[in-house]
Design a protein around this motif. Structure first.
Motif, PDB file in Angstrom:
ATOM      1  N   SER A  57       0.788   3.939  -3.013  1.00  0.00           N
ATOM      2  CA  SER A  57       0.399   5.313  -2.702  1.00  0.00           C
ATOM      3  C   SER A  57       1.485   6.306  -3.108  1.00  0.00           C
ATOM      4  CB  SER A  57       0.107   5.432  -1.205  1.00  0.00           C
ATOM      5  OG  SER A  57      -0.123   6.766  -0.853  1.00  0.00           O
ATOM      6  N   GLY A  70      -0.761   7.768  -5.543  1.00  0.00           N
ATOM      7  CA  GLY A  70      -1.648   8.487  -4.644  1.00  0.00           C
ATOM      8  C   GLY A  70      -1.607   9.987  -4.872  1.00  0.00           C
ATOM      9  N   ALA A 116       0.813  -1.221   0.000  1.00  0.00           N
ATOM     10  CA  ALA A 116       0.000   0.000   0.000  1.00  0.00           C
ATOM     11  C   ALA A 116       0.847   1.271   0.000  1.00  0.00           C
ATOM     12  CB  ALA A 116      -0.949  -0.009   1.185  1.00  0.00           C
ATOM     13  N   GLU A 117       1.935   1.285   0.769  1.00  0.00           N
ATOM     14  CA  GLU A 117       2.763   2.498   0.822  1.00  0.00           C
ATOM     15  C   GLU A 117       3.440   2.764  -0.523  1.00  0.00           C
ATOM     16  OE1 GLU A 117       5.085   3.784   4.270  1.00  0.00           O
ATOM     17  OE2 GLU A 117       4.555   1.820   5.121  1.00  0.00           O
ATOM     18  N   GLY A 126       1.598  11.887  -5.297  1.00  0.00           N
ATOM     19  CA  GLY A 126       2.591  10.855  -5.559  1.00  0.00           C
ATOM     20  C   GLY A 126       3.464  11.181  -6.763  1.00  0.00           C
TER      21      GLY A 126
END
Length: 131
Positions: free
Chosen positions: A81, A85, A77-78, A88
């Motif tokens: 993102s 994201g 997820a990091e 990003g």
């Protein structure tokens, strides 16, 4: 490609932004922007798959009182993102391409400013080949 042309690059000195594909399995001498986009899409799909298959199933088992071993799995997820994201890498690249005098140097400086403190475990300045 077009990104280099939009940023005024493409001639003379080769410039790169290095990204480590932690979850990937490809081993290419050099990856292009297209491969980054493919890897990003794969990571998004992998995150959805892991969430649907493991996380939700484990929660359902717990609700139903089914005893099973907890399955640990790495989360991407990091990384996802950081690439796609809000604020990003893709957003910064898009912004830099829209600026009339955008440059690769300005993009890298923006990435340093945004990510060095907010994502120290995922982002660092180049250590090799940095001038």
């Amino acid at each position: 490609g077009r990104v280099n042309e939009a940023l005024g690059g493409g001639g003379g000195e080769a410039r790169t932004i290095g990204l480590l594909d932690v979850f990937g399995f490809e081993s290419f001498e050099r990856n292009g922007f297209e491969q980054l986009c493919i890897n990003y899409a794969n990571e998004v799909l992998q995150g959805w798959f892991m969430d649907a298959l493991i996380k939700r199933e484990q929660a359902e088992y717990a609700r139903e009182g089914v005893v099973c071993d907890h399955i640990e799995y790495p989360s991407n997820a990091e990384q996802v993102s950081m690439l796609g994201g809000k604020g990003g890498i893709f957003a910064l690249l898009d912004e830099e391409c829209r600026i009339p005098r955008g440059s690769d140097e300005a993009l890298v400086e923006k990435m340093h400013a945004v990510f060095e403190k907010s994502r120290p475990g995922l982002y660092s300045r180049a250590r090799f080949g940095a001038g």
